[in-house]
Write a protein that holds these residues in place. Structure first.
Motif, short mmCIF file in Angstrom:
data_model
loop_
_atom_site.label_atom_id
_atom_site.label_comp_id
_atom_site.label_asym_id
_atom_site.label_seq_id
_atom_site.Cartn_x
_atom_site.Cartn_y
_atom_site.Cartn_z
N ALA A 81 -35.96 3.85 14.94
CA ALA A 81 -35.18 4.97 14.41
C ALA A 81 -35.95 5.83 13.43
O ALA A 81 -35.56 6.98 13.18
CB ALA A 81 -33.92 4.43 13.72
N ALA A 82 -37.04 5.31 12.87
CA ALA A 82 -37.75 6.01 11.79
C ALA A 82 -38.23 7.39 12.25
O ALA A 82 -38.92 7.52 13.26
CB ALA A 82 -38.93 5.17 11.31
N SER A 83 -37.87 8.40 11.46
CA SER A 83 -38.29 9.77 11.78
C SER A 83 -39.49 10.20 10.95
O SER A 83 -39.90 11.36 11.00
CB SER A 83 -37.13 10.74 11.54
N GLY A 84 -40.05 9.27 10.17
CA GLY A 84 -41.20 9.56 9.33
C GLY A 84 -41.69 8.26 8.71
O GLY A 84 -41.36 7.17 9.19
N PRO A 85 -42.48 8.32 7.65
CA PRO A 85 -42.96 7.10 7.00
C PRO A 85 -41.80 6.21 6.56
O PRO A 85 -40.74 6.71 6.13
CB PRO A 85 -43.74 7.62 5.79
N GLN A 86 -42.00 4.93 6.67
CA GLN A 86 -40.95 3.99 6.27
C GLN A 86 -41.62 2.74 5.69
O GLN A 86 -42.60 2.24 6.24
CB GLN A 86 -40.09 3.60 7.47
N HIS A 87 -41.08 2.26 4.57
CA HIS A 87 -41.62 1.07 3.91
C HIS A 87 -40.48 0.07 3.75
O HIS A 87 -39.47 0.35 3.10
CB HIS A 87 -42.20 1.43 2.53
#
Length: 326
Positions: A96-102
């Motif tokens: 689902a991530a649309s960009g950086p994710q931590h």
């Protein structure tokens, strides 16, 4: 609200990470509340409706399909005993991530295994462990790298003749656990044949094995569970076996009309998270008599050391042990 050592460490380890925050399975709602007090943009999603009820509705998500899941740049997660749940969550989050994710996932060291690192590495390019504190530790995962989805899973279960589907958080996954197996054997021997209109409830349905097994034998079967993943799994199992089941997310017998059920079957939990806790099952037993129609039956399987037999006699009525194994 005072945070326990695991939640406190998760919060501290995520302090330098910027962007909207998603908190998963925040029992008690403490992490969401703490982040909201800091002025962070934060949302919480909980599989268990009892945990979801503790989160302010203004910050609560009802589905991991919500677009805001993809917008989260920081995800906080408390590690539970289920590797399947962690893998299912990691797959969904990375996809689902649309960009950086931590992702910052924390737990008690005694409940953590190398398998958790391996699972996160299937969905994130970077995985590392923090230093421990107060017998707790967190895993950091970043750079989402989604691959093929492994969940939900399904398998043909020969003892019941069913195709069983399950999402990661569901107890037992797609397998037939020993308790449910014993209960099915006892029901097969001792349950009167279904007649039209007789209504049964699989209470704490998990993957829906009992509900589908009853529906295949002519019962008007329903199912309920506190877990959103369990309800979804039960509906998939029903569909795979060509039966219709009404499955709802509900806490015990809340909302069940009086004297509306001819049969209740359950393999109830005796854990809340990783902690042993018989309270939810004792509450279900206490409520069962009012939900049963005259002549109705309550069938339950449990480990012999648990305090349920006295409660069944006291709260429901005459009780017999019909099967036992080691």
């Amino acid at each position: 609200m005072t945070l326990d050592p695991v939640s406190s460490l998760i919060l501290d380890e995520s302090a330098g990470l910027a962007g909207p925050v998603l908190v998963l399975d925040d029992s008690g709602g403490g992490l969401v509340a703490a982040l909201a007090e800091q002025g962070r943009e934060v949302w919480g999603y909980c599989d268990d409706l009892r945990d979801a009820a503790a989160i302010d509705p203004a910050h609560r998500l009802d589905s991991l399909g919500d677009p805001r899941v993809g917008e989260a740049r920081v995800v906080l997660l408390r590690l539970g005993p289920s590797l399947g749940a962690l893998e299912d969550y990691a797959e969904q989050l990375a996809a689902a991530a649309s960009g950086p994710q931590h992702l910052v996932a924390g737990g008690r060291v005694k409940h953590m295994t190398p398998g958790q690192n391996e699972i996160l590495a299937r969905s994130y390019a970077q995985v590392r462990a923090s230093l421990g504190r107060q017998k707790c530790r967190v895993l950091h995962a970043s750079e989402p790298s989604p691959g093929p989805r492994r969940w939900p899973k399904h398998r043909d279960e020969p003892a019941t003749g069913l195709t069983v589907w399950a999402h990661g958080p569901v107890f037992g996954g797609t397998r037939l656990d020993a308790g449910t197996a014993l209960l099915v054997q006892a029901l097969d021997r001792g349950l009167p044949p279904a007649t039209p209109g007789r209504r049964a409830l699989d209470l704490g349905c998990g993957s829906g094995i009992l509900a589908s097994w009853l529906a295949k034998r002519g019962w008007d079967a329903a199912a309920s569970d506190v877990s959103r993943a369990a309800v979804a799994s039960t509906l998939l199992t029903a569909e795979a076996n060509g039966v219709r089941i009404e499955a709802v997310q509900s806490d015990g017998l809340l909302g069940v009309p009086p004297a509306s059920l001819d049969l209740i079957v359950t393999n109830p939990p005796f854990h809340v998270g990783a902690a042993k806790d018989s309270t939810p099952t004792l509450e279900m037993i206490a409520d069962a008599r009012a939900a049963l129609a005259p002549g109705g039956e309550f069938w339950c399987v449990f480990n012999s050391h648990l305090p349920y037999l006295v409660a069944l006699h006291r709260d429901i009525g005459p009780t017999a042990i019909v099967a036992r194994d080691r």
